[in-house]
Design a protein around this motif. Structure first.
Motif, short mmCIF file in Angstrom:
data_model
loop_
_atom_site.label_atom_id
_atom_site.label_comp_id
_atom_site.label_asym_id
_atom_site.label_seq_id
_atom_site.Cartn_x
_atom_site.Cartn_y
_atom_site.Cartn_z
N PRO A 1 0.85 -1.20 0.00
CA PRO A 1 0.00 0.00 0.00
C PRO A 1 0.88 1.24 0.00
O PRO A 1 1.95 1.26 0.61
N GLU A 2 0.44 2.27 -0.66
CA GLU A 2 1.20 3.52 -0.68
C GLU A 2 1.28 4.10 0.73
O GLU A 2 0.27 4.21 1.43
N GLY A 3 2.46 4.42 1.16
CA GLY A 3 2.64 4.97 2.51
C GLY A 3 2.81 3.92 3.58
O GLY A 3 2.76 4.24 4.78
N TYR A 4 3.04 2.66 3.19
CA TYR A 4 3.18 1.58 4.18
C TYR A 4 4.36 1.84 5.12
O TYR A 4 5.43 2.28 4.70
N LYS A 5 4.14 1.59 6.42
CA LYS A 5 5.16 1.75 7.43
C LYS A 5 5.34 0.45 8.21
O LYS A 5 4.47 -0.41 8.19
N ARG A 6 6.42 0.38 8.92
CA ARG A 6 6.61 -0.75 9.84
C ARG A 6 5.49 -0.72 10.87
O ARG A 6 5.24 0.32 11.49
N PRO A 7 4.80 -1.85 11.08
CA PRO A 7 3.65 -1.85 12.00
C PRO A 7 4.01 -1.42 13.42
O PRO A 7 5.13 -1.63 13.88
N ILE A 8 3.04 -0.85 14.09
CA ILE A 8 3.19 -0.50 15.51
C ILE A 8 3.33 -1.79 16.30
O ILE A 8 2.67 -2.79 16.02
N GLU A 9 4.18 -1.77 17.30
CA GLU A 9 4.45 -2.99 18.06
C GLU A 9 3.36 -3.26 19.10
O GLU A 9 2.70 -2.36 19.60
N TRP A 10 3.21 -4.54 19.41
CA TRP A 10 2.32 -5.00 20.47
C TRP A 10 2.89 -4.56 21.82
O TRP A 10 4.10 -4.55 21.99
N PRO A 11 2.09 -4.15 22.80
CA PRO A 11 0.61 -4.20 22.82
C PRO A 11 -0.08 -2.93 22.33
O PRO A 11 -1.30 -2.88 22.29
N LYS A 12 0.69 -1.89 21.97
CA LYS A 12 0.03 -0.67 21.49
C LYS A 12 -0.78 -0.92 20.23
O LYS A 12 -1.78 -0.24 19.97
N SER A 13 -0.35 -1.91 19.45
CA SER A 13 -1.06 -2.21 18.20
C SER A 13 -2.48 -2.71 18.44
O SER A 13 -3.32 -2.64 17.54
N ARG A 14 -2.74 -3.22 19.62
CA ARG A 14 -4.10 -3.67 19.92
C ARG A 14 -5.07 -2.50 19.94
O ARG A 14 -6.26 -2.66 19.65
N GLU A 15 -4.57 -1.33 20.26
CA GLU A 15 -5.41 -0.14 20.37
C GLU A 15 -5.42 0.71 19.09
O GLU A 15 -6.41 1.36 18.80
N LYS A 16 -4.30 0.69 18.34
CA LYS A 16 -4.25 1.51 17.14
C LYS A 16 -3.22 0.97 16.16
O LYS A 16 -2.22 0.36 16.55
N ILE A 17 -3.49 1.20 14.86
CA ILE A 17 -2.59 0.79 13.80
C ILE A 17 -2.44 1.94 12.81
O ILE A 17 -3.24 2.89 12.83
N TRP A 18 -1.43 1.89 11.95
CA TRP A 18 -1.27 2.91 10.93
C TRP A 18 -2.38 2.80 9.90
O TRP A 18 -2.62 1.72 9.35
N TYR A 19 -3.03 3.92 9.61
CA TYR A 19 -4.09 3.93 8.62
C TYR A 19 -3.60 3.48 7.25
O TYR A 19 -4.24 2.68 6.57
N TYR A 20 -2.41 3.95 6.84
CA TYR A 20 -1.93 3.65 5.49
C TYR A 20 -1.50 2.20 5.31
O TYR A 20 -1.30 1.75 4.19
N ASN A 21 -1.33 1.45 6.41
CA ASN A 21 -1.03 0.03 6.28
C ASN A 21 -2.27 -0.78 5.90
O ASN A 21 -2.17 -1.80 5.24
N VAL A 22 -3.43 -0.32 6.35
CA VAL A 22 -4.71 -0.94 5.99
C VAL A 22 -5.67 0.20 5.67
O VAL A 22 -6.58 0.51 6.45
N PRO A 23 -5.52 0.83 4.52
CA PRO A 23 -6.25 2.07 4.23
C PRO A 23 -7.71 1.83 3.82
O PRO A 23 -8.11 2.07 2.69
N HIS A 24 -8.49 1.35 4.79
CA HIS A 24 -9.91 1.07 4.53
C HIS A 24 -10.76 1.79 5.59
O HIS A 24 -10.51 1.65 6.79
N THR A 25 -11.75 2.51 5.14
CA THR A 25 -12.59 3.29 6.06
C THR A 25 -14.04 2.81 6.11
O THR A 25 -14.81 3.27 6.95
#
Length: 781
Positions: A299-323
């Motif tokens: 995906p355009e703008g893909y970043k290294r994912p946020i690490e657990w456990p913070k990822s349980r609460e939030k993720i990068w929008y551009y990694n899964v750009p679906h609204t």
């Protein structure tokens, strides 16, 4: 639920089912000489499980457990003989190869570190640096802007600083430096000095490769180099890279799904020709005859994912750009768009105000569930974004969460990006890819599955996979709403579950926080109720129908009898967690294991082997920053020893048992682990970029014999995240071929190692994508 070009035929009688995931219930190989049957059956397997255990091509391939503890062979005697001939031929070829190797073309090896304290300090340093970060999210942001270095950099810096030290202090070389690139001053010593230091060197190698045989290897195959590289070495490396780029040409896949392409679920050509979609056939697997060999775009703008456990609460929008899901389910607190993040403030439709309260509410309603003790492994059907499974980790429970790839856009992808296990699957016309009687609890909140229709066929599939004495927990609206449709569904469910001999343990009133109620049903542990029914509906399945055969088997509207023999799997509840992890299942007591020894000994040896390998080599010897590893897959799990050895790390392992391998998946579930069957000639039912680390122990040498090997490697690239690691243990030929293929994809080779015919490879995926585009015609909607 799944289809395959190599699948069991679904037409006619179920005789074809009886061949396991390939060939089930085949009796064990009978030797021509009955007096030596046992020895001949496993004559190519070592009597002892080797410390550097090989799961490679042995004469005997074993079938799945038959429910009575038997692990049967899949191959007949003729196949075994053919295998021996093939192996003999390979031995001759390898001997010739070894001759060439001795003449100067040495394999690439890596130095070890005999100083365990040095390894400990390195590991501690990584941990301390992680703790000192003021905000991991800020670091995640910076990673894209500054092209953050891989987690091996620290080790490489330390090696530069300590280049004047002896070979025994080269732990950091394991982060990717090869032996012919290291400063190996041990080799400058006299032969007497080298002999004197043998014990120290072997000890250091045991820290990295806990095997005497492998310790000897480095002494045998080290090339005598200095701290400076040579023109020969550099020229050879450059030539190999050039040859790889010429041999393998990669394209980017062009499909309607784009960066979310799942080949077996996005086969639009097959979907368009389905005669019906009434039973969700269009959400099932339809694998192409020719699997794709292209690489899925990022995906355009893909970043290294946020690490657990913070990822349980939030993720990068551009990694899964679906609204779309945020728009449809935002009021139910599934997911919200918050700046550059997607956030998950609640849980799901039935627990808008948090999953933990809902989890505790279930246990209060049914105390026998006992999360994290009696209940360890559950199935969550219609999981949404899998918040239920995500918060069950806090109760020492692992959930196999499943949901279809449907109008609830990317729900499973959200789950995986959050670091929560999930697969894309639907309850349609096929059995789920799990053995019978393995889940302690099956959960369905508002999962939109019509359990009560068509004789309860779908609920009967849950009955198949639910452990006797296990619970079905349901919290849908028919339990607590009084509108006519819900009342009708509840009454139908009461009648159906009663006819299935399920006991309604509790139907609660509404919870004050989430305003939902729960109904819990328990599956019987005996056949008394089945035999006493006045009406045999649903009917009992015929004896010929094996409940453990799951790959591409059509659903049946029948029930299997409960196991009553004390030695039969499912007749006893497993030990409480965590004791069940290390305990050999009671139903294996008299059987022969995968490696040829008595199954309990086999099991114990496998467990001890992987504890040593993981602790000495993988954790401390490869320069992997395990704090950044969350989603892990063992592509050829056998007994699950690899996953068990990682139990103290904050991660989860999807254990895959290939359909042409010994069916040991019930053993993994008995241990409190989870996994599924899969055919590696096809794509896995997951989104691209799902896993941080893939582990493949003697898998590729098997799949190459019957699969498109380039397509398998492209699938590995698809499911692994950029900067993710692949660890491969296999024969040298496969390791060399795989290394060249991955280099042509711009992957970074972190480590290579070999001993005689066996090799080890650790590589890291890059962000690189080809410029050329390949349109996948069947994947265009």
């Amino acid at each position: 639920m799944m289809t395959s070009s190599s699948s069991v035929s679904v037409g006619g009688v179920l005789a074809q089912e009886k061949k396991t995931q390939f060939e089930d219930k085949v009796t064990q190989v009978i030797s021509d000489n009955n007096d030596s049957a046992s020895a001949q059956q496993f004559e190519d397997n070592p009597g002892e499980l080797p410390e550097d255990a090989t799961k490679g091509d042995t004469n005997v391939s074993l079938a799945e457990n038959d429910g009575k503890g038997n692990i049967n062979t899949q191959e007949n005697g003729d196949n075994a003989e053919e295998t021996k001939l093939e192996e003999s031929k390979k031995d001759d070829e390898q001997s010739a190869a070894e001759g060439g190797e001795k003449s100067g073309e040495s394999v690439e090896n890596l130095g070890g570190d005999g100083d365990s304290q040095e390894n400990s300090d390195d590991s501690k340093s990584d941990s301390e640096e992680s703790k000192e970060k003021p905000d991991s999210d800020e670091n995640d942001k910076k990673s894209e802007e500054s092209n953050e270095k891989s987690d091996s950099d620290d080790g490489e810096k330390k090696q530069d600083e300590s280049s004047s030290e002896t070979n025994g202090d080269q732990a950091d070389g394991l982060t990717g430096e090869k032996v012919d690139q290291n400063d190996n001053k041990e080799l400058d010593k006299s032969s007497d000095e080298v002999k004197d230091s043998d014990q120290e060197k072997n000890q250091s190698l045991n820290e990295v490769f806990p095997s005497g045989a492998q310790s000897d290897l480095l002494n045998e195959t080290m090339t005598q180099t200095r701290s400076f590289s040579t023109q020969a070495t550099e020229s050879k490396a450059e030539k190999e890279a050039w040859l790889s780029s010429q041999k393998y040409s990669w394209n980017v896949c062009n499909s309607t799904a784009g960066p979310d392409y799942i080949p077996c679920l996005d086969n639009w050509e097959a979907i368009r020709h389905l005669p019906s979609t009434k039973h969700y056939e269009h959400r099932e697997r339809h694998c192409p005859d020719e699997p794709p060999t292209c690489l899925v775009p990022l995906p355009e703008g893909y970043k290294r994912p946020i690490e657990w456990p913070k990822s349980r609460e939030k993720i990068w929008y551009y990694n899964v750009p679906h609204t779309k899901l945020a728009q449809v389910k935002g009021h139910q607190n599934w997911v919200k768009v918050t700046g550059e993040y997607l956030t998950f403030p609640g849980g799901g439709t039935q627990f808008k105000h948090g999953a933990l309260h809902y989890i505790d509410f279930i246990e209060e309603s049914v105390p026998d569930i006992a999360w994290g003790k009696r209940t360890r492994v559950i199935l969550d059907v219609g999981c949404g974004v899998a918040s239920f499974g995500g918060f069950l980790f806090d109760r020492n429970v692992v959930a196999m969460s499943l949901a279809p790839k449907d109008e609830h856009e990317a729900q499973v992808q959200f789950a995986l990006e959050r670091g929560i296990p999930a697969v894309s699957a639907v309850m349609g016309t096929k059995r789920l890819p799990y053995p019978s009687r393995v889940f302690d609890v099956v959960h369905c909140a508002r999962c939109r599955v019509p359990w009560h229709i068509e004789g309860g066929k779908l609920l009967l599939e849950l009955n198949r996979v639910l452990r006797p004495g296990g619970f079905f927990v349901w919290s849908a609206t028919p339990i607590y709403q009084s509108i006519p449709e819900d009342v009708e569904i509840w009454e139908a469910m009461v009648d159906l579950t009663k006819s299935m001999c399920w006991e309604l343990v509790n139907k609660t009133s509404k919870d004050e926080v989430n305003r939902v109620a729960v109904a819990a049903f328990r599956k019987p542990t005996s056949n008394d109720c089945y035999e006493q029914r006045t009406k045999q509906e649903p009917p009992l399945c015929p004896e010929s129908d094996d409940p453990n055969v799951a790959w591409n088997v059509p659903l049946q509207a029948c029930m299997h009898k409960a196991p009553v023999d004390a030695s039969e799997r499912g007749s006893q509840w497993p030990e409480q967690w965590p004791a069940r992890l290390e305990k050999s299942p009671y139903w294996l007591s008299s059987q022969v294991g995968v490696y040829g020894k008595a199954a309990p000994e086999d099991f114990a040896a496998d467990s001890e082997h992987w504890k040593r390998v993981v602790t000495k080599s993988y954790i401390n010897g490869m320069g992997i920053s395990w704090s950044s590893v969350r989603n892990v897959m063992d592509m050829n799990a056998v007994y699950g020893g690899f996953a068990a050895a990682l139990k103290d790390l904050d991660l989860w392992v999807m254990n895959v048992v290939p359909i042409d391998s010994p069916d040991t998946l019930p053993i993994l579930y008995e241990r409190g682990l989870f996994g599924m069957y899969h055919d590696w000639c096809e794509s896995f039912s997951t989104y691209p970029r799902s896993y941080d680390l893939l582990h493949a122990d003697h898998l590729f040498s098997k799949v190459k014999k019957r699969c498109n090997f380039v397509a398998v490697v492209a699938e590995v690239d698809r499911i692994l995240r950029p900067e993710g690691k692949l660890i491969v243990r296999d024969n040298v030929e496969i390791i060399n071929e795989l290394e060249n293929m991955l280099k042509s994809m711009q992957w970074e080779v972190r480590m290579t190692y070999s001993k005689d015919k066996e090799g080890l490879l650790c590589v890291q995926k890059s962000m690189w994508r080809p410029k050329e585009v390949e349109t996948i015609k069947y994947a265009i909607a």
